[in-house]
Each structure stands twice: as C-alpha cells, then as structure tokens.
Design an enzyme around this catalytic site. Structure first.
Site, PDB file in Angstrom:
ATOM      1  N   ASP A  80      -0.619   5.741  -6.776  1.00  0.00           N
ATOM      2  CA  ASP A  80      -0.645   6.433  -5.551  1.00  0.00           C
ATOM      3  C   ASP A  80      -0.617   6.202  -4.129  1.00  0.00           C
ATOM      4  OD1 ASP A  80      -2.876   4.929  -5.295  1.00  0.00           O
ATOM      5  OD2 ASP A  80      -4.272   5.888  -6.168  1.00  0.00           O
ATOM      6  N   GLU A  95       0.185   6.270 -14.687  1.00  0.00           N
ATOM      7  CA  GLU A  95      -1.245   6.541 -14.269  1.00  0.00           C
ATOM      8  C   GLU A  95      -1.157   8.007 -13.399  1.00  0.00           C
ATOM      9  OE1 GLU A  95      -4.172   3.593 -12.685  1.00  0.00           O
ATOM     10  OE2 GLU A  95      -3.831   5.010 -10.846  1.00  0.00           O
ATOM     11  N   GLU A 143      -4.098   8.598  -0.784  1.00  0.00           N
ATOM     12  CA  GLU A 143      -3.900   8.523  -2.084  1.00  0.00           C
ATOM     13  C   GLU A 143      -3.752   9.897  -2.933  1.00  0.00           C
ATOM     14  OE1 GLU A 143      -5.731   6.627  -0.757  1.00  0.00           O
ATOM     15  OE2 GLU A 143      -5.133   4.629  -0.830  1.00  0.00           O
ATOM     16  N   HIS A 166     -12.649  -2.178   0.585  1.00  0.00           N
ATOM     17  CA  HIS A 166     -11.712  -2.155   1.246  1.00  0.00           C
ATOM     18  C   HIS A 166     -11.116  -0.701   1.625  1.00  0.00           C
ATOM     19  CE1 HIS A 166      -8.322  -1.891  -1.299  1.00  0.00           C
ATOM     20  NE2 HIS A 166      -9.191  -2.452  -2.013  1.00  0.00           N
ATOM     21  N   ARG A 178      -9.885   2.913   3.142  1.00  0.00           N
ATOM     22  CA  ARG A 178      -9.929   3.544   4.398  1.00  0.00           C
ATOM     23  C   ARG A 178     -11.251   4.263   4.771  1.00  0.00           C
ATOM     24  NH1 ARG A 178      -4.887   3.820   3.310  1.00  0.00           N
ATOM     25  NH2 ARG A 178      -3.486   2.933   4.769  1.00  0.00           N
ATOM     26  N   HIS A 221     -11.525  -8.461   1.572  1.00  0.00           N
ATOM     27  CA  HIS A 221     -10.117  -8.178   1.879  1.00  0.00           C
ATOM     28  C   HIS A 221      -9.639  -8.638   3.221  1.00  0.00           C
ATOM     29  CE1 HIS A 221      -6.678  -5.215   2.164  1.00  0.00           C
ATOM     30  NE2 HIS A 221      -6.691  -5.237   0.903  1.00  0.00           N
TER      31      HIS A 221
HETATM   32  N1  UDP Z   1      -8.751  -7.581  -7.479  1.00  0.00           N
HETATM   33  C1  UDP Z   1      -8.008  -8.871  -7.589  1.00  0.00           C
HETATM   34  N2  UDP Z   1      -8.836  -9.839  -6.741  1.00  0.00           N
HETATM   35  C2  UDP Z   1      -9.709  -9.332  -5.689  1.00  0.00           C
HETATM   36  C3  UDP Z   1     -10.141  -8.211  -5.733  1.00  0.00           C
HETATM   37  C4  UDP Z   1      -9.610  -7.069  -6.390  1.00  0.00           C
HETATM   38  O1  UDP Z   1      -7.578  -9.328  -8.292  1.00  0.00           O
HETATM   39  O2  UDP Z   1     -10.232 -10.062  -5.077  1.00  0.00           O
HETATM   40  C5  UDP Z   1      -7.801  -6.394  -8.328  1.00  0.00           C
HETATM   41  C6  UDP Z   1      -8.738  -5.854  -9.050  1.00  0.00           C
HETATM   42  O3  UDP Z   1      -8.943  -6.362 -10.260  1.00  0.00           O
HETATM   43  C7  UDP Z   1      -8.016  -4.475  -9.323  1.00  0.00           C
HETATM   44  C8  UDP Z   1      -7.193  -4.547  -8.121  1.00  0.00           C
HETATM   45  O4  UDP Z   1      -7.269  -5.645  -7.533  1.00  0.00           O
HETATM   46  O5  UDP Z   1      -7.428  -4.260 -10.517  1.00  0.00           O
HETATM   47  C9  UDP Z   1      -7.607  -3.371  -7.181  1.00  0.00           C
HETATM   48  O6  UDP Z   1      -6.932  -3.248  -6.143  1.00  0.00           O
HETATM   49  P1  UDP Z   1      -6.774  -2.535  -4.752  1.00  0.00           P
HETATM   50  O7  UDP Z   1      -8.694  -2.661  -4.647  1.00  0.00           O
HETATM   51  O8  UDP Z   1      -6.398  -2.855  -3.796  1.00  0.00           O
HETATM   52  O9  UDP Z   1      -6.639  -1.018  -5.166  1.00  0.00           O
HETATM   53  P2  UDP Z   1      -7.178   0.167  -6.041  1.00  0.00           P
HETATM   54  O10 UDP Z   1      -7.526  -0.182  -7.094  1.00  0.00           O
HETATM   55  O11 UDP Z   1      -8.296   0.843  -5.062  1.00  0.00           O
HETATM   56  O12 UDP Z   1      -6.006   1.198  -6.078  1.00  0.00           O
END
Ligand code: UDP
Length: 411
Positions: A103, A125, A139, A216, A218, A249
C-alpha cells in the site's frame, strides 16, 4: 523434444522495508523456478537507510536503484519521482509482468506506471480494506487505487479475496496465497542469527515481562502518540517486573517524543530500529507486543504472541478475530486499562500460542509464483529433480509427460 519457452520478464518494484520483507520470498521462488522467468528488480529508494539492511539480509539483487528519497519529501514528490523513473524502466525493459506489494506510494506508482504502459501487473497482499479512506493514510487509498489498476491480485486471506469480489474484481484474477511475511519470518527463525547487542538486551531483560513497542504511523503522530507513550511509561513504572523495549523509528515525529517521554528509565530501552533477524527474535521473547504497524499484526499470530494494536481500526481483522490481537483505539486511558488487564493475568498470553495463523503457512512465495506461472502460461524448464528440490509442482514441468493442466489454486 523440449520446446524452449519465450522468456518471461518479471519486473519487481519495492521501496520500503515491509515491501522488501514481503517480496523477498517471491523473488527467491522466481529464482528457484529458473527459466523462463527472469526477474528485473527495482528499488525506488522511497526509504533509504531503513531499507538497505533488508536488501542485504535477503540477498536481493538490485538491477535499478532509483534513489528517489529527498529531504522533506512529500507524498506528491515521492509519487511523481517514482512514476517518472519507473516509466523509463517500463519503456526500456518492456516486462511481461510488473509485481508490487502492499500500500505504499511506491506500489501505487508502480501500478500506475504499468497501467499507463498497458503492461499486466500483479499486486501482492491485495484486498486489505479498513473501510476508511483517511486511515491508514494514504495507504487505504493507495490500496483501492492499486486494485483498480492491477491485473492479478494475490490475496493473503479469503476475507481479502471477498473484499475484492465485492468491489467487482473478476474472481479468476484473484488468488488466495497467504502472506509472504510468514515465509520470511519462518526463514529468519530457522536461521537463528542474532547480533551480540540483541543477545545482551535479551539478557538484561531476562526474568522480566518484556513488552515490545513499535509506533510510527502518521495517524498516531502528535497528542495520540504522546498519550500512549506516557501511559506505557507509567505502566512500566507501576510494575517493577516489566521491561519495555522500543526500537525507535528515525522519523523526528517519533524520535523526539520518544526521548522526551521515555528516556532515563532503568527498565525502558530506547534502541535504534533493528534488522529483521534481531526484531523477530526480540518479538519471540516478548510477553506482550504493543504496535501500530501493519506487518507486526501478521507477525504476532505467526509467533503466537499477544498484541495490542494502537489504532482505531484495522484492515487485518483476521488478527483480531483469531484472538491474537486486541484493538486499543485512539485513547491512552483505554491503553492503560488494557495493559493492566493483561498484567492482572488471565489466559490470553497462553491461549494465543495455540492459534492457527490466519496469514498462511510459509509457502506464500511459492503459491504466488505458481499463480503467475498459471496466468502467464509458463511451465518449469528445470529437470523434474531440480524442480522437485525447488518445490515446483510436477504439473508445471515442461517435459511432455508432465504436461497436465496446471493445478487450480485454492480460491
Ligand atoms: N521491523 C523491523 N525492525 C524494527 C521494527 C519493525 O524489522 O525495528 C519490521 C517488522 O517486523 C515489520 C515491518 O518492519 O515486518 C513493518 O514495517 P513498518 O512498520 O514500517 O510498516 P507496516 O508494516 O506498518 O506497513
């Protein structure tokens, strides 16, 4: 005699860490399949420092690095820079299929670049919906727009498929494949590689109830995030058998408020974002996870860990329905009540260990590549033995005796 099939060029586009995590298993399966697939991999660089460790960890070969990230980038600058560069790549490579995930603005630009060039595309996805175009922002809108532009839709769950069918998407173009995040997570757990600093952190919190936090998004910025962090600090303060670990983050909206509210506490550890291997191992030691991340909602059930979701709504209702996750909403008093409820006991933290993972079994990369092979009328050119080793279904083999119709993938 075996007839050579025309090469099928698959252009895979990503630009952020969740996209790398979720597309890596698909890239590995395309490589395992071998000819006639050829992967052309494009990193838009929507995120730079956060993403590179994932590219290295999964050994993803990058053919084009667009480096679009700029200081103070806006959604429109990311989108326009990605779209302009991707258009040049589409023109130069003329792929048979463009593949993108999730997304992000990168995924939306890739879908649009393919659509404008009339190149078929596939969305990994697909079919997640929160129902609110403002949340998650942008997203939810990206997902809706991508659905309209993509040719094939790889849905993680039956619920995601149903969302797409309700919107009038042709059922023959929707494949239920599970989510490849499960493949990546299982691979990381099997490899059991962690850094010495993570080992030290795990030792330092041994014997304590380990609460792992990520936030993290928005929609959480500002007072909502500050309120949640205050509630977590007060909770950790009240219970001296609780330790809080927060990989922070780098976004200043997060790092500034995190150090203001959570620093200088003996049982609160503010650390840099972790590599995927360390992060998954950290989660595997958690007593409780608190997060607003999307990917973490899929990882918690994969690890059998309880999760409090710091959001008003979720586009992954399966995590809540399976009993692994609970929605906190946007209210920090509610977070305090929920934290205290978990602390007070009950069976939730044990019950979640037995939940069947709604996001798949770890074979999603394989199922997506099978679906692509079927859509593009491709059969494997490897020997049956090589194909078997790569996990390719024998009905996809190119040899004459194996030329049965390709298997129908489960809806
Ligand atoms: N993640 C990571 N290290 C961290 C925090 C998160 O590898 O310190 C991984 C987590 O396992 C997940 C992904 O980052 O699979 C999530 O990314 P993000 O939160 O940026 O995006 P979202 O999942 O919300 O789209």
């Amino acid at each position: 005699m075996r007839r050579r099939q025309a090469e099928k060029k698959i252009c895979i586009v990503f630009g952020t860490r969740p996209e790398a995590i979720k597309l890596a298993p698909v890239i590995q399966q395309l490589e395992a399949w071998g000819k006639p697939f050829r992967a052309v991999i494009v990193n838009t660089g929507q995120h730079r420092e956060l993403l590179s460790p994932y590219v290295r960890l999964f050994g993803i070969p990058i053919h084009y690095d667009l480096q679009i990230m700029e200081p103070n980038q806006t959604l429109n600058t990311v989108c326009s820079r990605a779209l302009a560069s991707l258009d040049c790549i589409m023109a130069a490579e003329n792929p048979d299929l463009v593949l993108f995930q999730g997304d992000t603005t990168t995924a939306m630009a890739a879908a649009m670049a393919a659509f404008h060039r009339r190149i078929p595309s596939g969305h990994v996805e697909a079919g997640l919906r929160s129902g609110n175009p403002e949340s998650p922002y942008p997203e939810e809108m990206n997902r809706r727009l991508i659905t309209q532009m993509a040719t094939y839709h790889f849905a993680a769950t039956q619920g995601n498929r149903n969302n797409l069918l309700r919107e009038g998407i042709d059922s023959r173009k929707v494949f239920v494949t599970g989510n490849p995040v499960v493949d990546s997570l299982q691979k990381i757990l099997e490899e059991r590689k962690t850094s010495s600093s993570l080992e030290e952190l795990v030792q330092a919190t041994k014997g304590l109830k380990l609460l792992v936090l990520t936030t993290h998004r928005r929609e959480s910025f500002g007072e909502m995030m500050a309120g949640n962090l205050r509630a977590l600090r007060e909770f950790t303060d009240r219970h001296n058998d609780v330790a809080l670990v927060f990989p922070v983050h780098p976004n200043p909206h997060v790092s500034a408020v995190a150090s203001e509210i959570l620093s200088s506490h003996p049982r609160i550890h503010l650390i840099s974002p972790l590599g995927y291997d360390d992060f998954i191992h950290l989660l595997s030691h958690a007593w409780l996870i608190v997060s607003d991340s999307g990917g973490v909602q899929e990882e918690a059930p994969s690890l059998g860990k309880p999760l409090l979701i710091l959001r008003e709504n979720t586009e992954r209702p399966e995590a809540v329905e399976s009993g692994v996750a609970r929605l906190v909403g946007g209210n920090s008093e509610h977070l305090t009540l929920m934290l205290e409820e978990v602390y007070a006991g009950g069976t939730w933290t044990e019950d979640v260990k037995r939940v069947e993972n709604p996001f798949g079994r770890g074979d999603s990369g394989f199922r997506i590549v099978q679906a692509i092979a079927r859509a593009l009328h491709v059969s494997a050119e490897k020997s049956p033995r090589e194909s078997e080793a790569a996990g390719i279904d024998s009905r996809f083999l190119a040899s004459e005796e194996a030329r049965e119709p390709a298997p129908a993938l489960p809806a």
